[in-house]
Design an enzyme around this catalytic site. Structure first.
Site, PDB file in Angstrom:
ATOM      1  N   ASP A 235     -42.520  78.189  -4.155  1.00 40.30           N
ATOM      2  CA  ASP A 235     -41.829  77.180  -3.066  1.00 40.30           C
ATOM      3  C   ASP A 235     -40.388  76.951  -3.916  1.00 40.30           C
ATOM      4  OD1 ASP A 235     -41.304  75.459  -1.159  1.00 40.30           O
ATOM      5  OD2 ASP A 235     -42.822  74.206  -1.699  1.00 40.30           O
ATOM      6  N   ASP A 253     -43.742  72.182  -8.707  1.00 38.08           N
ATOM      7  CA  ASP A 253     -44.210  72.747  -7.550  1.00 38.08           C
ATOM      8  C   ASP A 253     -44.640  74.308  -7.783  1.00 38.08           C
ATOM      9  OD1 ASP A 253     -45.613  72.449  -5.517  1.00 38.08           O
ATOM     10  OD2 ASP A 253     -44.049  71.557  -4.367  1.00 38.08           O
TER      11      ASP A 253
END
Ligand SMILES: Nc1ncnc2c1ncn2[C@@H]1O[C@H](COP(=O)(O)OP(=O)(O)O)[C@@H](O)[C@H]1O
Ligand SMILES: [Mg+2]
Length: 366
Positions: A235, A253
């Site tokens: 991501d 993340d």
């Protein structure tokens, strides 16, 4: 993963009092005398793993700001089929040990779901600011939009340099990221995993004609040379970086991390900006059209890494396709919770449908 600009659908709710009690017991097991105080769930929370902020109060009075990430509640119609917290933790450990990319200091992994209600891990809280997803930073009224062109240029350059730095992580140490999907190459395995993800999302629903066209178009654009395999952040976007000033202070993340070509992250990085930018333009605002320009990002990456990215047309299409599958899942999730009605055409659930269509038809990048 985040949910840009849709009304925020529900996240799975765990009782904060119960969580606080569990957290205190857990901490006491490995840090006797320490307690958890000031538990909060941040506003900018995504919809997949849960993020809980609190202060770790040590027995000697020292206060350590912390973040607990918990796997999403499987009963909550999650965005992804699995949340492997150990995999994320090991990935961050590897990056911290072998690269200069900043990741939050890790404190503890808990794989037993019985202890905290879900598997999770604890890390230190990093001061700074994150470009917002809701409302996206391309709209006015946030620190990045208000910054000068020179400050945004500095943030862009430094962020691309972080991508190059992450990609120096030793793949030999990252066998735990190897895909179990069929396929001759890491890219083929990656795409096969995305096909399986799409099949999971679409099960019990009509197929998405646009997503299927996009998969077919990928085959036509398939890179002749897939290049070197690196640790791919997944991501990879500025909305997953904490900045101090305009300098990256933490890369967050890691739930989409994988092994694959460098361009997986670059395509996602460039596309996710275009996603916000195109939405902003569709709402009649200029956005930040000069920011994160595809050609400039490619040139900056080449300079920082010594590798000239190839086939960005393929990789930006792939990013838009993957994001469409996520949008479809989020749409079905809203329908599942009675927050939206089933459209006759599933492609209506893809917010960036026009962009994806234009990419499939080769008329997006001019
Ligand atoms: N170590 C950390 N220090 C400070 N803030 C954090 C940290 N980890 C997460 N956050 C906050 O939580 C938000 C969501 O975290 P992230 O890892 O991007 O998960 P997701 O987008 O899946 O919810 C971040 O934008 C940031 O505001
Ligand atoms: Mg995030």
């Amino acid at each position: 993963m985040a949910t840009p600009s849709t009304p925020r659908p529900r996240t799975s709710t765990r009782d904060p009092e119960q969580l606080r009690a569990r957290l205190t017991d857990w901490i006491d097991g490995w840090l006797p005398g320490a307690t958890a105080t000031g538990l909060t769930v941040p506003q900018s929370n995504g919809m997949s793993s849960e993020t809980v902020l609190f202060d770790l109060l040590h027995a000697d009075g020292r206060v350590q700001p912390c973040v607990l990430r918990l796997a999403a509640d499987p009963d909550a119609y999650t965005v992804f089929p699995r949340y492997d917290m150990a995999r994320q933790y090991r990935c961050m450990e590897l990056v911290a040990a072998h690269t200069k990319a900043p990741v939050p200091r890790l404190l503890r992994l808990e794989t037993d779901p019985a202890v905290l209600g879900a598997p999770g891990f604890l890390m230190e809280r990093v001061d700074g600011r994150v470009p917002p997803d809701v409302m996206p930073y391309t709209y006015g009224g946030n620190w990045l939009h208000e910054a000068s062109d020179a400050e945004r240029a500095e943030l862009e350059r430094a962020s691309v340099a972080i991508l190059a730095e992450l990609h120096t992580a030793p793949v030999a140490e990252a066998a735990f990221l190897r895909s179990s999907a069929a396929g001759e190459t890491p890219l083929r395995q990656h795409v096969n995993e995305q096909r399986a993800y799409y099949a999971w999302v679409a099960a019990g629903h009509p197929a998405s004609p646009l997503i299927e066209r996009a998969f077919a178009r990928l085959e036509q654009l398939w890179p002749a040379d897939e290049g070197e395999t690196v640790l791919s952040w997944g991501d990879a976007r500025i909305g997953n970086v904490i900045y101090q000033g305009f300098t990256p202070a933490a890369v967050l993340d890691w739930e989409m991390a994988a092994l694959g070509p460098r361009e997986l992250d670059l395509g996602w990085f460039v596309f996710l900006h275009r996603f916000f930018q195109d939405l902003t333009v569709a709402f009649g605002q200029p956005g930040l059209p000069e920011f994160l320009d595809r050609q400039r990002v490619v040139a900056q990456y080449a300079q920082a890494s010594g590798h000239t990215p190839q086939d960005l047309g393929f990789y930006t299409l792939y990013a838009a396709l993957r994001h469409a599958v996520v949008m479809l899942r989020i749409g079905y999730r809203q329908i599942h919770f009675g927050e939206a009605l089933v459209p006759a055409d599933p492609d209506k659930l893809i917010m960036h449908r026009d962009t994806l269509e234009a990419m499939v038809e080769g008329r997006y990048w001019n």
